[in-house]
Design a protein around this motif. Structure first.
Motif, PDB file in Angstrom:
ATOM      1  N   ALA A 190      -6.525   4.467  -1.535  1.00 45.56           N
ATOM      2  CA  ALA A 190      -5.371   3.635  -1.197  1.00 45.56           C
ATOM      3  C   ALA A 190      -4.864   3.978   0.206  1.00 45.56           C
ATOM      4  N   TYR A 234       0.829  -1.204   0.000  1.00 47.74           N
ATOM      5  CA  TYR A 234       0.000   0.000   0.000  1.00 47.74           C
ATOM      6  C   TYR A 234       0.865   1.256   0.000  1.00 47.74           C
ATOM      7  N   ARG A 249      -4.686   1.478   3.318  1.00 46.58           N
ATOM      8  CA  ARG A 249      -3.416   1.340   4.038  1.00 46.58           C
ATOM      9  C   ARG A 249      -3.631   1.511   5.539  1.00 46.58           C
TER      10      ARG A 249
END
Length: 395
Positions: free
Chosen positions: A309, A297, A313
């Protein structure tokens, strides 16, 4: 499959394969997109009449010849097209099959940057996928007339675009991934259709991100049988029966991903596929390699700077380093992000804050993008309010 092929008297799979190739040949030779498709549809009508009794040895050459003749017949009626008629009047010989990259160029045309994402998707499914307007409309839960207008506008937008320069691979991949994420509705399995089209693209272009996207699709699709229970309710990844995952698709996806990563030209789809492969590699949710997922990530955030993203993460950090670390990572992100509230709810529950988690699950249910997620989040809130057991590791 063109609208004229629904009678079933011509091999539907063959027609769906050949239609975009023939359209691309006509466009490359000078026809605008709408005129090319009209001519090909006329040729398919002719095929319905002729092929049952006298199928040609080379169906593609027959369709190219017939469609080009139909186009020229229409062109002769318009003075503005006389130059095009004279330039491209020679018909292909009986063995002609067109250049190998014709369909590839059609991908680029249908995903042209001048088109909106919904229009690019619709045009790709119509021209490259060979689906009927009715099928596309049913898949997207809109009226056929509405979809017809969308496709017509898209055709007009690309009418003057020539296939004489390198295409935008990123736009094509984005379009195919949009199709994949629609999943299944109506009588068309869009996830399977996007995999078919991406396989076709991967066969025609040597690009690691094309193979990365194909690997990502295969790895996600492998988990599909376990995503819902017998009642149709959503089953989170950590709670899925991994024995129902398709191991053949996983093996193929991992192999394709390894070949792409070996090219040392990392892109966002390869990074996402690497995360999916790590999930697929774990025999149980508890065995998931979360630190390595966090690392991927990190790469994905570096490549895309995507807020989604970053949210994913943060959840992975919560699994690798503990829920408080995940909540700290979430605190730096915009609370309006899709599924931000659901992620907070999950991490608060993992931290033992069940009262806060229940309130957040209920709030997230109101923000859910679809009915399945809303029902799942509502059940999580109800579970906590009744003192049921916490969820397993993973998200």
């Amino acid at each position: 499959m063109g609208d004229t092929m629904e009678s079933g008297t011509v091999d539907e799979r063959l027609v769906r394969m050949l239609t975009p190739q023939v359209i691309a040949v006509l466009v490359r030779r000078g026809a605008d997109f709408a005129a090319a498709e009209d001519a090909v549809q006329d040729a398919l009508i002719e095929a319905l009449r002729c092929w049952p009794d006298n199928r040609p040895r080379n169906p593609k050459a027959w369709l190219v010849t017939t469609a080009w003749r139909k186009f020229l017949d229409a062109a002769r009626a318009e003075t503005a097209r006389r130059r095009r008629e004279l330039t491209f009047a020679a018909e292909p010989g009986p063995g002609y099959a067109g250049e190998s990259d014709d369909t590839l160029q059609l991908y680029f045309l249908c995903a042209h940057p001048s088109l909106s994402p919904p229009s690019a998707v619709a045009l790709t499914l119509r021209a490259v996928g060979g689906l009927t307007t009715r099928q596309i409309a049913a898949a997207y839960l809109v009226g056929e007339a509405t979809m017809a207008q969308r496709i017509s506008r898209a055709k007009r937008t690309v009418a003057g675009v020539r296939l004489d320069s390198p295409g935008n691979v990123a736009a094509v991949l984005r379009t195919l991934y949009l199709v994949f994420n629609e999943g299944y509705s109506g009588d068309i399995d869009l996830a399977a259709e996007s995999i078919r089209l991406t396989r076709q693209l991967a066969a025609g272009i040597d690009h690691p991100e094309v193979h990365g996207l194909l690997a990502l699709m295969l790895l996600h699709h492998a988990r599909r049988p376990a995503r819902t229970d017998d009642g149709g309710r959503l089953v989170p990844l950590a709670e899925q029966d991994r024995g129902r995952w398709d191991t053949d698709l996983i093996s193929e996806g991992v192999e394709i991903l390894h070949r792409a990563l070996a090219r040392d030209r990392l892109g966002e789809y390869q990074a996402q596929a690497a995360v999916a492969a790590l999930h697929a590699d774990a025999l149980t949710a508890e065995e998931t390699d979360w630190p390595q997922i966090v690392g991927w990530y990190d790469e994905l955030v570096r490549l895309t700077d995507s807020p989604i993203a970053q949210l994913n993460r943060a959840v992975a950090v919560g699994e690798a380093d503990g829920p408080r670390a995940g909540l700290a990572a979430l605190a730096d992100l915009d609370p309006a992000l899709p599924r931000h509230t659901a992620a907070r709810a999950y991490l608060h529950e993992r931290a033992g804050d069940t009262g806060q988690a229940a309130r957040l699950y209920a709030e997230a249910a109101l923000l859910a993008p679809n009915l399945a997620e809303r029902d799942h989040l509502t059940l999580q809130a109800a579970r906590l309010n009744t003192g049921a057991a916490p969820p397993r590791l993973g998200a």
